[in-house]
Enzyme design. Structure first.
Site, short mmCIF file in Angstrom:
data_model
loop_
_atom_site.label_atom_id
_atom_site.label_comp_id
_atom_site.label_asym_id
_atom_site.label_seq_id
_atom_site.Cartn_x
_atom_site.Cartn_y
_atom_site.Cartn_z
N LYS A 85 0.85 -1.20 0.00
CA LYS A 85 0.00 0.00 0.00
C LYS A 85 0.89 1.24 0.00
O LYS A 85 1.78 1.38 0.84
CB LYS A 85 -0.91 0.02 1.23
CG LYS A 85 -2.04 -0.98 1.16
CD LYS A 85 -2.87 -0.96 2.41
CE LYS A 85 -3.77 0.25 2.51
NZ LYS A 85 -4.59 0.21 3.75
C1 E4P Z 1 -7.70 1.47 4.00
O1 E4P Z 1 -6.89 1.57 3.07
C2 E4P Z 1 -7.72 2.48 5.06
O2 E4P Z 1 -6.48 2.43 5.69
C3 E4P Z 1 -8.78 2.29 6.10
O3 E4P Z 1 -9.91 1.62 5.60
C4 E4P Z 1 -9.16 3.58 6.76
O4 E4P Z 1 -10.26 3.38 7.59
P1 E4P Z 1 -10.66 4.44 8.72
O5 E4P Z 1 -11.09 5.70 8.04
O6 E4P Z 1 -11.78 3.77 9.45
O7 E4P Z 1 -9.45 4.63 9.57
#
Ligand code: E4P
Length: 225
Positions: A85
């Site tokens: 990522k």
């Molecule tokens: C995924 O790539 C994100 O890191 C994650 O879903 C963010 O979620 P949040 O807004 O609940 O922290």
């Protein structure tokens, strides 16, 4: 729909692997920090819980493309199939181009606009992760952003998928599913809610009661066939 679980909670992962058609697990730095264990232990434990064929996504932390690439290589030594990522910053886009050239799978993350997603896809990202709830929280339409990214993938025939992320309720998941997002990553508490309906519970209870009234308590089809 490609379902992924957004967590490093090993028990929650094992439960989801057992119950649901789970395609993988995603993490982010906040999720890893919450687990508060050595990074390599977390990755190994998640891989052990999901098996060799499901996807595992983990995020780089470097501020420059060069460090992000080094992190990605180190993560690949830990888990040869890990999907990296990378945030959609200028340095992140630079890192994506290099990782793509090395044949490393990429999820572009921290996406808040369709143009960020478009450039990430052109740079080589396979998954594009718009943050639905974080957009909804500031009265920007997270579903609309995900829908526009899906549209751009279609228009430009990009080899990429929307991986909609950041959900706080089932309605948000439903809206992005209708909008054509190919995949979602959902925290365990919201994931469990996807199947909840009181009429399902009462309907199943009614079937059990009618059946057991005739065939006996605790019996199944196996007992009467
Ligand atoms: C995924 O790539 C994100 O890191 C994650 O879903 C963010 O979620 P949040 O807004 O609940 O922290």
């Amino acid at each position: 729909m490609i379902y992924m679980l957004d967590t490093a909670d090993i028990e929650a992962i094992k439960k989801a692997v057992d119950l649901y058609p789970l395609a993988g697990v995603t993490t982010n730095p906040s999720i890893i920090a919450k687990a508060n264990r050595p990074f390599s232990d977390i990755i190994r434990d998640i891989r052990a819980a999901i098996g060799p064929d499901r996807m595992l996504h983990a995020q780089v932390m470097g501020k420059t493309a060069e460090v992000m690439i080094e992190e990605a290589q180190a993560m690949r030594e830990l888990d040869a199939d890990i999907i990296i990522k990378v945030p959609v910053t200028p340095q992140g886009i630079k890192a994506m181009k290099a990782l793509k050239e090395r044949g490393i799978r990429i999820t572009a993350t921290a996406i808040l606009t369709p143009q960020q997603a478009l450039m990430a896809a052109v740079a080589g990202a396979e998954f594009l992760a718009p943050y639905v709830n974080r957009l909804d929280n500031i009265c920007a339409d997270g579903t609309q952003v995900a829908a526009e990214i899906a549209h751009l993938i279609d228009v430009y025939k990009l080899d990429a998928k929307v991986l909609a992320a950041s959900f706080k309720n089932v309605q948000q998941v439903h809206e992005i599913a209708k909008a054509g997002a190919q995949s979602v990553t959902i925290a365990p508490d919201v994931f469990d809610q996807l199947l909840v309906h009181p009429l399902t519970d009462s309907g199943v209870a009614g079937f059990v009661s009618d059946w057991e009234g005739v065939y006996g308590e605790g019996t199944t089809v196996l007992d009467v066939i």
